[in-house]
Design an enzyme around this catalytic site. Structure first.
Site, PDB file in Angstrom:
ATOM      1  N   HIS A 373      11.471  -9.103   8.189  1.00  0.00           N
ATOM      2  CA  HIS A 373      10.986  -8.378   7.122  1.00  0.00           C
ATOM      3  C   HIS A 373       9.519  -9.067   6.803  1.00  0.00           C
ATOM      4  O   HIS A 373       8.801  -8.683   5.823  1.00  0.00           O
ATOM      5  CB  HIS A 373      11.794  -8.545   5.853  1.00  0.00           C
ATOM      6  CG  HIS A 373      12.861  -7.595   5.876  1.00  0.00           C
ATOM      7  ND1 HIS A 373      12.610  -6.303   5.344  1.00  0.00           N
ATOM      8  CD2 HIS A 373      14.169  -7.532   6.229  1.00  0.00           C
ATOM      9  CE1 HIS A 373      13.985  -5.608   5.329  1.00  0.00           C
ATOM     10  NE2 HIS A 373      14.673  -6.220   5.853  1.00  0.00           N
ATOM     11  N   LYS A 565       4.520  -3.360  -8.027  1.00  0.00           N
ATOM     12  CA  LYS A 565       5.387  -4.148  -6.709  1.00  0.00           C
ATOM     13  C   LYS A 565       5.199  -5.191  -7.096  1.00  0.00           C
ATOM     14  O   LYS A 565       4.761  -5.776  -8.383  1.00  0.00           O
ATOM     15  CB  LYS A 565       4.390  -3.717  -5.541  1.00  0.00           C
ATOM     16  CG  LYS A 565       3.084  -4.041  -5.606  1.00  0.00           C
ATOM     17  CD  LYS A 565       2.064  -3.933  -4.416  1.00  0.00           C
ATOM     18  CE  LYS A 565       1.948  -2.210  -4.116  1.00  0.00           C
ATOM     19  NZ  LYS A 565       2.514  -1.986  -2.668  1.00  0.00           N
ATOM     20  N   ARG A 566       5.960  -6.147  -6.527  1.00  0.00           N
ATOM     21  CA  ARG A 566       5.885  -7.659  -6.962  1.00  0.00           C
ATOM     22  C   ARG A 566       4.523  -8.167  -7.114  1.00  0.00           C
ATOM     23  O   ARG A 566       3.633  -7.496  -6.196  1.00  0.00           O
ATOM     24  CB  ARG A 566       6.679  -8.523  -5.886  1.00  0.00           C
ATOM     25  CG  ARG A 566       8.209  -8.547  -5.935  1.00  0.00           C
ATOM     26  CD  ARG A 566       8.777  -8.897  -7.326  1.00  0.00           C
ATOM     27  NE  ARG A 566       8.654 -10.141  -7.418  1.00  0.00           N
ATOM     28  CZ  ARG A 566       9.766 -11.104  -7.503  1.00  0.00           C
ATOM     29  NH1 ARG A 566      11.073 -10.494  -7.472  1.00  0.00           N
ATOM     30  NH2 ARG A 566       9.543 -12.411  -7.518  1.00  0.00           N
ATOM     31  N   LYS A 571      -0.524  -8.890  -2.020  1.00  0.00           N
ATOM     32  CA  LYS A 571      -0.622  -7.535  -2.288  1.00  0.00           C
ATOM     33  C   LYS A 571      -2.089  -7.077  -2.936  1.00  0.00           C
ATOM     34  O   LYS A 571      -2.288  -5.940  -3.262  1.00  0.00           O
ATOM     35  CB  LYS A 571       0.616  -7.385  -3.091  1.00  0.00           C
ATOM     36  CG  LYS A 571       1.924  -7.333  -2.282  1.00  0.00           C
ATOM     37  CD  LYS A 571       3.151  -6.953  -3.187  1.00  0.00           C
ATOM     38  CE  LYS A 571       4.452  -7.342  -2.699  1.00  0.00           C
ATOM     39  NZ  LYS A 571       4.958  -5.846  -1.718  1.00  0.00           N
ATOM     40  N   THR A 673       7.674   0.162   0.851  1.00  0.00           N
ATOM     41  CA  THR A 673       8.390   1.478   0.668  1.00  0.00           C
ATOM     42  C   THR A 673       7.914   2.121  -0.787  1.00  0.00           C
ATOM     43  O   THR A 673       8.100   3.194  -0.669  1.00  0.00           O
ATOM     44  CB  THR A 673      10.047   0.940   0.532  1.00  0.00           C
ATOM     45  OG1 THR A 673       9.969  -0.259  -0.503  1.00  0.00           O
ATOM     46  CG2 THR A 673      10.518   0.638   1.807  1.00  0.00           C
ATOM     47  N   LYS A 677       7.535   6.053  -1.794  1.00  0.00           N
ATOM     48  CA  LYS A 677       7.890   6.696  -3.139  1.00  0.00           C
ATOM     49  C   LYS A 677       6.988   7.528  -3.986  1.00  0.00           C
ATOM     50  O   LYS A 677       7.262   8.647  -4.351  1.00  0.00           O
ATOM     51  CB  LYS A 677       8.539   5.623  -3.995  1.00  0.00           C
ATOM     52  CG  LYS A 677       9.757   4.910  -3.317  1.00  0.00           C
ATOM     53  CD  LYS A 677      10.263   3.575  -4.414  1.00  0.00           C
ATOM     54  CE  LYS A 677      10.905   2.693  -3.771  1.00  0.00           C
ATOM     55  NZ  LYS A 677      10.898   1.402  -4.489  1.00  0.00           N
TER      56      LYS A 677
HETATM   57  C1  LIG Z   1      10.419   0.046  -4.032  1.00  0.00           C
HETATM   58  C2  LIG Z   1      10.355  -0.944  -4.849  1.00  0.00           C
HETATM   59  C3  LIG Z   1       9.818  -2.267  -4.672  1.00  0.00           C
HETATM   60  C4  LIG Z   1       8.849  -2.219  -3.359  1.00  0.00           C
HETATM   61  O1  LIG Z   1       7.439  -1.937  -3.588  1.00  0.00           O
HETATM   62  P1  LIG Z   1       6.541  -2.234  -2.507  1.00  0.00           P
HETATM   63  O2  LIG Z   1       5.305  -1.312  -3.104  1.00  0.00           O
HETATM   64  O3  LIG Z   1       6.995  -1.617  -1.145  1.00  0.00           O
HETATM   65  O4  LIG Z   1       6.195  -3.814  -2.513  1.00  0.00           O
HETATM   66  C5  LIG Z   1       9.681  -3.217  -5.392  1.00  0.00           C
HETATM   67  N1  LIG Z   1      10.595  -3.214  -6.682  1.00  0.00           N
HETATM   68  C6  LIG Z   1      11.168  -2.014  -6.926  1.00  0.00           C
HETATM   69  C7  LIG Z   1      11.915  -2.142  -8.151  1.00  0.00           C
HETATM   70  C8  LIG Z   1      11.037  -1.089  -6.094  1.00  0.00           C
HETATM   71  O5  LIG Z   1      11.724  -0.010  -6.689  1.00  0.00           O
END
Ligand SMILES: *Cc1c(COP(=O)(O)O)cnc(C)c1O
Length: 831
Positions: A373, A565-566, A571, A673, A677
């Site tokens: 990952h 995101k985190r 990022k 991911t 979304k």
């Molecule tokens: C999808 C999701 C992530 C991943 O987000 P990235 O933009 O891919 O880092 C992190 N936290 C939550 C709560 C999510 O639903």
């Protein structure tokens, strides 16, 4: 749960209707559950009682299918996938289970007739936050898709008593609050106190001769605890298949005799019990600096050992001899957190089940597959040999033995090349000796995969290059996906209805390629109007909720520009922040004639020990404070930091986004991911060529994606040539003005030092090349604003984004794993 069992035929009949799918059955069961489980009449029930009754009413309808699935898998000896993951970020269950059961509409009607506020009931559910972010959420999407694709599967993990912390924002800073998701009970799990395994730690090993005169090893541990199973049913969409999520809770060992061990020492005995239970107490936030990691190694061994013992038990109970173990089971390691599995399965097969080394190794290597990952060096797990030896002396012996066999093989392939041997070894010898968990996972697995095309290539060409040279056939790519059930149907019902209407069916929910039908309607002004209306309604919902949560009011007509995101330097939320500062300065200087209004929305948690990430949160909130209170600009721009981004709050965000920020430094985001979304919900992406962005752009078309920035190759070259952020700072007067404005104290009530750790880092080190991509980002954002002016064109691009996202369903990812890696066929369970 202790409801009376139906015994007489008449009772059985009632039992049957009690779990029927009709509105009448739902209403009756709801009231029964409210009374018999919660002990409440409808009139006096608190919102949480109503939620619990709704949850039990829904769960009652899963159990029939669950039992049937379990029976069928057992009698068919179905090959089974075990997904081993230290994290499952599941999100709320209720709405998702209603969708998968196909009774959302009926339940809403039943609720109306009982005078219930359906949405308020859903809102009562506290999500199990048993993960940090993307990796844990992937495991949850995969569980949904495994059931929907009818692959027999068990998810194995840890039932953390405290999941990821709840985030509050106080004075602009992140404050961590402990997550207490179990406080009010968890109606979705079924405790299995009889499914309990001992987990051993410490002590030493001994050689002995068994009754056949064979020399064998015995582990004499110094302490042990028990793992107890808690099961959650995972139902697929529109199918009878229910898979099992089995999470382990640590308890004091039963065979650990308090009397004998601690004569007369009652408090000592209680202390031992508390010690045992700390093992599943709390989820580790990632991105933490080295500290207190010992507990994490204990956790990893804990859930790996319980899970493998459980698999062996299941195998012995159904199929029989362990030489066919790898025919019955295949186990996917979600990152290296469960990589101890390789050593633990060897130990169990040899020490407990008398298998020879060669047979055990053959079985082990046929059982495991490993998903990588991350390429970030600081995120690659290693454990000091000293700690490993103290906690898991037998495993260290096995690791050494695996290494000896493996390095002999390497020496034979690369005659005389000891440098090769050193690079491939399971033990890092430079400095303190450490066990490399990624190497253990690669050596002990039959397949290794990355999570997006670019990432998988980088895995082969950089991180695992030596392994790739050795075993090229072992390496695969499976691009991640997300479940359209949760991330469209549950969270964006307006869009779901629109897609179904437009496509004339709802098969797309199980076969997302079918949304491509939208493409032929992208020019339809009728569809465009409805599309725009659905987005606007979602934006209104989000704005209302954000107003109440943060006090900041957003104009739903403004472009919703979202980064959720985190929080992490790679990022690059600070790149986004620099763009906001740029917009602010241009507005203040009267440089923009006809601004396109934007709402900048952020969400995300920072690891509690990650100082710069927390400072980035403070910076965003500080900028928000100034801009939102400046009447000269706040008609055109607003900034809001949504507290406590998690699955539940995320579900409000994705449907409402116009623009999705996917701006990591190329080569750093393995897949992402969140990007999927957003795009599935009709947001356009501004992004770099990183992770799955590359494939998203290929799928939706480059004309429907806002690309900027360096490629991974550019980044590599720039790093080789010696990157000097200082030159960018001095070479771009707008960039300099933005950083200087932050340092001026404008956003910190005159404190010119507050943000210096961040700005100094950017100017002097800038490890993620924010400054190098700044100009390209600002220019790309300008193109975004211009594009947004032409709403008809924007909506068309939005429709095409959704229409072309079929590939990014986690169902597709699961089918690829099943075919290319696991060699498992679906086992359909009839409804
Ligand atoms: C999808 C999701 C992530 C991943 O987000 P990235 O933009 O891919 O880092 C992190 N936290 C939550 C709560 C999510 O639903």
């Amino acid at each position: 749960m202790s409801k009376a069992k139906a015994s007489s035929p008449k009772a059985a009949e009632r039992e049957h209707t009690r779990t029927g799918m009709s509105k009448a059955a739902l209403k009756q069961d709801f009231l029964d559950n409210l009374f018999y489980i919660q002990g409440r009449f409808r009139e006096v029930a608190a919102p949480h009682d109503l939620y619990m009754a709704a949850a039990y009413t829904t769960r009652d309808r899963l159990l029939q299918r669950w039992v049937k699935s379990a029976q069928a898998f057992k009698t068919l000896h179905a090959r089974t996938l075990c997904y081993l993951s230290a994290e499952f970020l599941l999100g709320p269950h209720l709405a998702n289970n209603l969708v998968n059961l196909g009774i959302t509409g009926t339940a809403q009607e039943a609720g109306r007739e009982l005078d219930l506020d359906f949405d308020a009931i859903l809102e009562e559910e506290e999500e199990p936050g048993l993960g940090n972010g993307g990796l844990g959420r992937l495991a949850a999407c995969f569980m949904d898709s495994l059931s929907t694709c009818q692959i027999p599967a068990i998810g194995y993990g840890i039932r953390y008593e405290f999941g990821i912390f709840d985030q509050a924002i106080e004075d602009g800073w992140q404050v961590e609050k402990s997550d207490t998701w179990l406080r009010n009970g968890n109606p979705w799990e079924i405790p299995r106190p009889k499914i309990r395994f001992p987990v051993l730690y410490g002590g030493h090993t001994e050689q002995y001769r068994d009754q056949n005169g064979q020399t064998r090893m015995r582990w004499v541990p110094s302490w042990e605890i028990d793992g107890v199973a808690y099961d959650t049913p995972i139902l697929g969409y529109g199918v009878g298949n229910v898979n099992l999520l089995r999470l382990w809770k640590a308890e004091a060992s039963e065979s650990f005799d308090f009397q004998a061990f601690n004569v007369g020492d009652y408090y000592g005995a209680v202390h031992a019990k508390i010690e045992a239970e700390t093992i599943s107490k709390v989820l580790y936030p990632n991105d933490e600096p080295e500290a207190g990691k010992e507990l994490r190694l204990k956790q990893q061994h804990f859930f790996v050992s319980c899970s493998l013992q459980d698999m062996i038990r299941l195998h012995l109970n159904t199929v029989g001899p362990l030489d066919t173990f790898a025919d019955k089971f295949v186990a996917q390691l979600n990152d290296t957190h469960p990589a101890l599995s390789v050593a633990e399965l060897m130990r169990l097969l040899m020490d407990d089940h008398a298998m020879t080394w060669d047979d055990a190794w053959e079985t082990t290597r046929r059982t495991f597959c490993y998903t990588n990952h991350t390429l970030l060096p600081e995120a690659l797990e290693t454990w000091s040999v000293a700690l490993f030896e103290r906690l898991l002396p037998r495993h260290l012996e096995i690791v050494y033995e695996i290494n000896r066999h493996f390095l002999d093989e390497v020496r034979m392939r690369f005659l005389g090349d000891e440098d090769h041997v050193r690079r491939l070894s399971l033990i890092a010898e430079d400095g303190e000796r450490r066990v490399r968990m990624a190497h253990l996972a690669v050596i002990g697995s039959k397949a290794v995969n990355g999570v997006a095309a670019l990432h998988s290539e980088l895995v082969k060409s950089t991180l695992f290059k030596d392994f790739y040279d050795l075993w090229p056939e072992k390496f695969h790519n499976v691009t991640n996906g997300v479940t359209p059930r949760r991330f469209i149907v549950v969270s964006n019902p307006r869009l779901a209805r629109l897609i179904s209407d437009c496509c004339g069916q709802d098969d797309w929910i199980r076969d997302l390629d079918k949304v491509r039908e939208l493409e032929s309607h992208a020019e339809s002004t009728d569809l465009q109007a409805q599309w725009k209306a659905a987005k606007l309604a979602a934006k209104r919902d989000l704005a209302a909720w954000l107003k109440q949560a943060t006090g900041v009011a957003l104009d739903p007509e403004a472009m919703f520009d979202v980064q959720a995101k985190r929080i992490h330097e790679y990022k690059r939320q600070h790149l986004n922040a620099l763009h906001i500062v740029r917009c602010y300065q241009r507005l203040k200087q009267g440089l923009v004639r006809d601004p396109v209004p934007r709402a900048f929305i952020f969400g995300g948690k920072a690891a509690p020990g990650y100082f710069l990430a927390k400072l980035i949160i403070k910076l965003i909130n500080a900028i928000a404070d100034v801009i939102n209170n400046d009447p000269e600009v706040n008609g055109f721009m607003r900034v809001v930091f949504m507290p406590d981004f998690n699955v539940k709050t995320g579900q409000r965000l994705y449907p409402a986004a116009d623009l999705s920020e996917q701006i990591s430094l190329a080569g750093k985001e393995a897949s992402g991911t969140g990007n999927m979304k957003f795009s599935m919900n009709g947001a356009l992406t501004i992004g770099t060529l990183d992770g799955a962005n590359v494939e998203i752009r290929d799928a939706v078309g480059e004309e429907n994606f806002f690309l900027f920035g360096m490629t991974a190759e550019d980044v590599h070259e720039k790093q080789m040539g010696g990157y000097r952020p200082w030159d960018y700072y001095h070479g771009d007067h707008e960039l300099k003005a933005d950083i200087d404005l932050i340092n001026s104290g404008l956003f910190s009530h005159g404190d010119t030092k507050l943000f210096r750790p961040l700005t100094d880092n950017l100017i002097n080190h800038d490890p993620f090349m924010v400054l190098a991509d700044y100009r390209a980002y600002i220019e790309c954002q300008h193109r975004v604003s211009e594009a947004y002016r032409d709403q008809q064109h924007w909506v068309r691009m939005s429709i095409l984004n959704v229409a072309r996202m079929g590939y990014f369903s986690s169902d597709r990812a699961i089918r690829e794993y099943a075919r290319n890696i696991w060699d498992i066929e679906p086992t359909p369970i009839d409804l």
